[in-house]
Design a protein around this motif. Structure first.
Motif, PDB file in Angstrom:
ATOM      1  N   ALA A  39       0.802  -1.219   0.000  1.00 36.98           N
ATOM      2  CA  ALA A  39       0.000   0.000   0.000  1.00 36.98           C
ATOM      3  C   ALA A  39       0.836   1.271   0.000  1.00 36.98           C
ATOM      4  N   ALA A  40       2.124   1.141   0.294  1.00 36.40           N
ATOM      5  CA  ALA A  40       2.961   2.327   0.458  1.00 36.40           C
ATOM      6  C   ALA A  40       3.149   3.069  -0.860  1.00 36.40           C
ATOM      7  N   GLU A  41       3.089   4.393  -0.792  1.00 34.35           N
ATOM      8  CA  GLU A  41       3.380   5.220  -1.955  1.00 34.35           C
ATOM      9  C   GLU A  41       4.891   5.330  -2.130  1.00 34.35           C
ATOM     10  N   PRO A  42       5.371   5.436  -3.371  1.00 36.35           N
ATOM     11  CA  PRO A  42       6.813   5.504  -3.603  1.00 36.35           C
ATOM     12  C   PRO A  42       7.505   6.641  -2.868  1.00 36.35           C
ATOM     13  N   SER A  43       6.792   7.730  -2.622  1.00 33.39           N
ATOM     14  CA  SER A  43       7.426   8.893  -2.018  1.00 33.39           C
ATOM     15  C   SER A  43       7.134   9.033  -0.529  1.00 33.39           C
ATOM     16  N   SER A  44       6.572   8.002   0.098  1.00 35.47           N
ATOM     17  CA  SER A  44       6.113   8.126   1.481  1.00 35.47           C
ATOM     18  C   SER A  44       7.219   7.851   2.488  1.00 35.47           C
ATOM     19  N   LEU A  45       8.334   8.550   2.356  1.00 37.44           N
ATOM     20  CA  LEU A  45       9.423   8.410   3.310  1.00 37.44           C
ATOM     21  C   LEU A  45       9.009   8.976   4.661  1.00 37.44           C
ATOM     22  N   ILE A  46       9.449   8.317   5.726  1.00 38.21           N
ATOM     23  CA  ILE A  46       9.221   8.801   7.084  1.00 38.21           C
ATOM     24  C   ILE A  46      10.586   9.169   7.656  1.00 38.21           C
ATOM     25  N   GLU A  47      10.698  10.354   8.216  1.00 42.00           N
ATOM     26  CA  GLU A  47      11.988  10.848   8.671  1.00 42.00           C
ATOM     27  C   GLU A  47      11.925  11.292  10.124  1.00 42.00           C
ATOM     28  N   ALA A  48      13.047  11.125  10.814  1.00 43.93           N
ATOM     29  CA  ALA A  48      13.164  11.593  12.195  1.00 43.93           C
ATOM     30  C   ALA A  48      14.638  11.702  12.556  1.00 43.93           C
ATOM     31  N   ASP A  49      15.101  12.920  12.710  1.00 46.40           N
ATOM     32  CA  ASP A  49      16.435  13.190  13.249  1.00 46.40           C
ATOM     33  C   ASP A  49      17.535  12.394  12.547  1.00 46.40           C
ATOM     34  N   GLY A  50      17.562  12.462  11.222  1.00 47.56           N
ATOM     35  CA  GLY A  50      18.627  11.799  10.469  1.00 47.56           C
ATOM     36  C   GLY A  50      18.350  10.361  10.106  1.00 47.56           C
ATOM     37  N   VAL A  51      17.205   9.824  10.539  1.00 49.87           N
ATOM     38  CA  VAL A  51      16.812   8.451  10.209  1.00 49.87           C
ATOM     39  C   VAL A  51      15.639   8.503   9.239  1.00 49.87           C
ATOM     40  N   THR A  52      15.700   7.699   8.184  1.00 44.53           N
ATOM     41  CA  THR A  52      14.601   7.631   7.223  1.00 44.53           C
ATOM     42  C   THR A  52      14.181   6.185   7.010  1.00 44.53           C
ATOM     43  N   ILE A  53      12.882   5.991   6.851  1.00 48.08           N
ATOM     44  CA  ILE A  53      12.314   4.686   6.506  1.00 48.08           C
ATOM     45  C   ILE A  53      11.507   4.852   5.226  1.00 48.08           C
ATOM     46  N   SER A  82       9.936  -0.027   0.332  1.00 48.37           N
ATOM     47  CA  SER A  82      11.056  -0.956   0.115  1.00 48.37           C
ATOM     48  C   SER A  82      11.610  -1.536   1.403  1.00 48.37           C
ATOM     49  N   HIS A  83      11.123  -1.028   2.551  1.00 48.39           N
ATOM     50  CA  HIS A  83      11.629  -1.417   3.872  1.00 48.39           C
ATOM     51  C   HIS A  83      13.085  -0.983   4.075  1.00 48.39           C
ATOM     52  N   GLU A  84      13.549  -0.024   3.286  1.00 50.90           N
ATOM     53  CA  GLU A  84      14.915   0.462   3.455  1.00 50.90           C
ATOM     54  C   GLU A  84      14.971   1.462   4.606  1.00 50.90           C
ATOM     55  N   VAL A  85      15.985   1.289   5.436  1.00 53.20           N
ATOM     56  CA  VAL A  85      16.201   2.193   6.567  1.00 53.20           C
ATOM     57  C   VAL A  85      17.594   2.783   6.434  1.00 53.20           C
ATOM     58  N   LYS A  86      17.681   4.079   6.620  1.00 49.89           N
ATOM     59  CA  LYS A  86      18.968   4.763   6.562  1.00 49.89           C
ATOM     60  C   LYS A  86      19.140   5.634   7.795  1.00 49.89           C
ATOM     61  N   ALA A  87      20.362   5.683   8.300  1.00 49.88           N
ATOM     62  CA  ALA A  87      20.711   6.569   9.402  1.00 49.88           C
ATOM     63  C   ALA A  87      21.868   7.439   8.948  1.00 49.88           C
ATOM     64  N   ARG A  88      21.596   8.743   8.849  1.00 47.24           N
ATOM     65  CA  ARG A  88      22.607   9.699   8.370  1.00 47.24           C
ATOM     66  C   ARG A  88      23.165   9.274   7.022  1.00 47.24           C
ATOM     67  N   GLY A  89      22.261   8.777   6.156  1.00 47.55           N
ATOM     68  CA  GLY A  89      22.606   8.438   4.787  1.00 47.55           C
ATOM     69  C   GLY A  89      23.160   7.051   4.577  1.00 47.55           C
ATOM     70  N   LYS A  90      23.393   6.300   5.643  1.00 45.37           N
ATOM     71  CA  LYS A  90      23.949   4.959   5.520  1.00 45.37           C
ATOM     72  C   LYS A  90      22.866   3.912   5.740  1.00 45.37           C
ATOM     73  N   ASP A  91      22.908   2.835   4.948  1.00 45.97           N
ATOM     74  CA  ASP A  91      21.932   1.756   5.083  1.00 45.97           C
ATOM     75  C   ASP A  91      22.045   1.085   6.450  1.00 45.97           C
ATOM     76  N   VAL A  92      20.892   0.731   7.003  1.00 46.40           N
ATOM     77  CA  VAL A  92      20.827   0.060   8.296  1.00 46.40           C
ATOM     78  C   VAL A  92      20.071  -1.255   8.114  1.00 46.40           C
ATOM     79  N   GLU A  93      20.673  -2.353   8.545  1.00 48.21           N
ATOM     80  CA  GLU A  93      20.026  -3.663   8.464  1.00 48.21           C
ATOM     81  C   GLU A  93      19.300  -3.953   9.778  1.00 48.21           C
ATOM     82  N   LEU A  94      17.987  -4.161   9.700  1.00 51.57           N
ATOM     83  CA  LEU A  94      17.184  -4.427  10.880  1.00 51.57           C
ATOM     84  C   LEU A  94      16.491  -5.779  10.767  1.00 51.57           C
ATOM     85  N   THR A  95      16.242  -6.408  11.901  1.00 44.45           N
ATOM     86  CA  THR A  95      15.417  -7.607  11.913  1.00 44.45           C
ATOM     87  C   THR A  95      13.956  -7.205  11.708  1.00 44.45           C
ATOM     88  N   ASN A  96      13.098  -8.183  11.477  1.00 40.46           N
ATOM     89  CA  ASN A  96      11.669  -7.906  11.304  1.00 40.46           C
ATOM     90  C   ASN A  96      11.125  -7.049  12.434  1.00 40.46           C
TER      91      ASN A  96
END
Length: 231
Positions: free
Chosen positions: A128-142, A146-160
């Motif tokens: 259901a997610a829109e391509p542009s529906s990024l969520i941001e908070a203090d340098g972290v984006t989700i 795509s389930h991609e998570v970045k912290a200060r521009g770097k990819d972050v690998e998270l468990t489910n």
């Protein structure tokens, strides 16, 4: 119909688990040792795994670690050990939850169904997610698409579960949630004293996204109340 992999070397326990799962509309298959369980888990044929810690050939911790390196398969860890360090270790390796022997089969079924519901919700959110529906908070984006998570521009690998917890907090920035409230909202079941599970996942998230995990600025603790990501 959802398929559950049971990795358990005690035949009586494994068959009891299978019977209860099947009585509740789930398919179940048993593996009686670590290497076989690992192979089946990575086959892509199952929707969740119930994983005992004490196994011949390869212990459950190692199976969990190896599965998590390659798969997001939901994992429920089963242990006869009651020490917190064992539960923390399992969660740190990527398990989505745990139950301690002896346990009620109905509780086990409820935990498995909660794992499946979380996975289904995550898949629905992705679709259901829109391509542009990024969520941001203090340098972290989700990026929910795509389930991609970045912290200060770097990819972050998270468990489910780390992903679900972070996504929930970021969607509700400015709101404080207690450990029990987070467990019920993210894990999808009544807390029943499982607040320590949330604490471990918060700690793991901080290690992955905070510039200084010992002095967290993103996921903050509100003493006596819970956790918050501020707006």
């Amino acid at each position: 119909m959802s398929r559950i992999l049971i990795v358990e070397d005690d035949e009586d326990i494994a068959e009891l688990e299978r019977d209860y799962l099947e009585a509740n509309g789930l398919e179940a298959e048993i593996a009686s040792d670590g290497p076989t369980g690992l192979s089946k888990a990575l086959s892509g044929s199952f929707d969740a795994m119930i994983l005992d810690v004490m196994l011949p050939g390869m212990n459950g911790f190692d199976v969990c670690r190896k599965v998590r390196e390659k798969s997001a398969l939901p994992i429920l860890l089963v242990t006869a050990r009651t020490e917190d360090i064992d539960q923390i270790r399992g969660l740190g390796l990527g398990a989505d939850g745990y139950v301690v022997k002896p346990f009620s089969p109905s509780v086990l079924v409820a935990r498995v169904k909660a794992l499946l519901a979380t996975a289904a919700r995550r898949n629905a959110d992705t679709e259901a997610a829109e391509p542009s529906s990024l969520i941001e908070a203090d340098g972290v984006t989700i990026d929910p698409a795509s389930h991609e998570v970045k912290a200060r521009g770097k990819d972050v690998e998270l468990t489910n579960r780390e992903y679900e917890l972070l996504l929930f907090l970021m969607k509700h920035q400015g709101t404080v949630f207690s450990r029990d409230a987070l467990y019920e909202r993210v894990w999808g079941e009544e807390a029943l004293g499982d607040g320590a599970t949330v604490t471990v996942h918060i700690q793991r998230l901080r290690e992955k996204i905070e510039p200084d995990p010992s002095n967290p600025k993103i996921i903050q603790t509100v003493r006596g109340a819970g956790y918050i990501i501020r707006r």
